[in-house]
Write a protein that holds these residues in place. Sequence first.
Motif, PDB file in Angstrom:
ATOM      1  N   ASP A 133       0.831  -1.204   0.000  1.00  0.00           N
ATOM      2  CA  ASP A 133       0.000   0.000   0.000  1.00  0.00           C
ATOM      3  C   ASP A 133       0.867   1.256   0.000  1.00  0.00           C
ATOM      4  OD1 ASP A 133      -2.413  -1.341  -0.088  1.00  0.00           O
ATOM      5  OD2 ASP A 133      -2.679  -1.354   2.090  1.00  0.00           O
ATOM      6  N   ASP A 137       0.441   3.920  -2.932  1.00  0.00           N
ATOM      7  CA  ASP A 137       0.074   5.296  -2.613  1.00  0.00           C
ATOM      8  C   ASP A 137       1.086   6.273  -3.202  1.00  0.00           C
ATOM      9  OD1 ASP A 137      -2.180   4.495  -1.245  1.00  0.00           O
ATOM     10  OD2 ASP A 137      -1.244   4.635   0.738  1.00  0.00           O
ATOM     11  N   TRP A 138       2.362   5.933  -3.087  1.00  0.00           N
ATOM     12  CA  TRP A 138       3.394   6.811  -3.644  1.00  0.00           C
ATOM     13  C   TRP A 138       3.298   6.874  -5.167  1.00  0.00           C
ATOM     14  CZ3 TRP A 138       8.040   5.375  -6.412  1.00  0.00           C
ATOM     15  CH2 TRP A 138       8.843   6.486  -6.727  1.00  0.00           C
ATOM     16  N   GLU A 140       0.688   6.373  -6.997  1.00  0.00           N
ATOM     17  CA  GLU A 140      -0.517   7.142  -7.314  1.00  0.00           C
ATOM     18  C   GLU A 140      -0.216   8.634  -7.287  1.00  0.00           C
ATOM     19  OE1 GLU A 140      -4.700   8.007  -7.937  1.00  0.00           O
ATOM     20  OE2 GLU A 140      -3.443   6.249  -8.336  1.00  0.00           O
ATOM     21  N   SER A 141       0.537   9.074  -6.292  1.00  0.00           N
ATOM     22  CA  SER A 141       0.888  10.496  -6.205  1.00  0.00           C
ATOM     23  C   SER A 141       1.832  10.917  -7.316  1.00  0.00           C
ATOM     24  CB  SER A 141       1.512  10.799  -4.835  1.00  0.00           C
ATOM     25  OG  SER A 141       2.811  10.241  -4.715  1.00  0.00           O
ATOM     26  N   ARG A 177      -9.760   2.793  -6.264  1.00  0.00           N
ATOM     27  CA  ARG A 177      -9.391   3.731  -5.199  1.00  0.00           C
ATOM     28  C   ARG A 177      -8.130   4.502  -5.546  1.00  0.00           C
ATOM     29  NH1 ARG A 177      -9.083  -0.394  -0.332  1.00  0.00           N
ATOM     30  NH2 ARG A 177      -8.178  -1.576  -2.069  1.00  0.00           N
ATOM     31  N   ARG A 178      -7.385   4.042  -6.536  1.00  0.00           N
ATOM     32  CA  ARG A 178      -6.189   4.732  -7.018  1.00  0.00           C
ATOM     33  C   ARG A 178      -6.400   5.028  -8.506  1.00  0.00           C
ATOM     34  NH1 ARG A 178      -4.229   0.739  -3.328  1.00  0.00           N
ATOM     35  NH2 ARG A 178      -3.230   1.720  -1.515  1.00  0.00           N
TER      36      ARG A 178
END
Length: 207
Positions: A133, A137-138, A140-141, A177-178
């Motif tokens: 995750d 998350d990284w 995605e950013s 979600r991403r």
Amino acid sequence: MIVVHHLENSRSQRILWLLEELGLDYRVQRYERNPRTLLAPGMLRSVHPLGKAPVIDDEGQAIAETGAIVEYLVEKAGGRLGPPARREDVLRYRHFLHYAEGSMMPPLFAMLVVKRLGLLGRPARAPIQKMLDGHLDWLESELAARDWFAGDRFTAADVMMSFPLEAARSRAGLDERRPNLTDWLERIHARPAYGAALQKGGPYAYA
């Protein structure tokens, strides 16, 4: 002509895709996994002692390791899909070219193993998923500010990133979600060269 020793449902699909993007002539030697163990067949050891895929043979020279093959093919094609012009983008290109296998694939492989262990592997799932995750998350950013991993154009770094993100969608929780990552996957899957590589490589579970 380049010969690609291609294992079904494996990282070697990226090499077929890159060859299609670069317009280089090649031939596929396809191998199927053992249906019980899912391991590569022993005959791949006659191509390279480690018995892994992908391996390419170009004029009698065998080259293994996906990242090394990608760099070789980009060079062979005169630098097409290689590092962008801006220094900042060059550093991103190099980073993601190596990040895909060096940082992203180890926890993905660990997740595959613990899921196959069933109940025995269940205690390890949560910490591995937490690690994944963090990666997702990284990533995605990273795609929030640009369309492609190295900058504003498609490069071989995107080819390298395809398998870990396809695998993450299959077994590590990558979903809507991403949205930046799922949009990126949709865009690479829509590329004509990607479809042509699927036709030559055979069924691929992650497309």
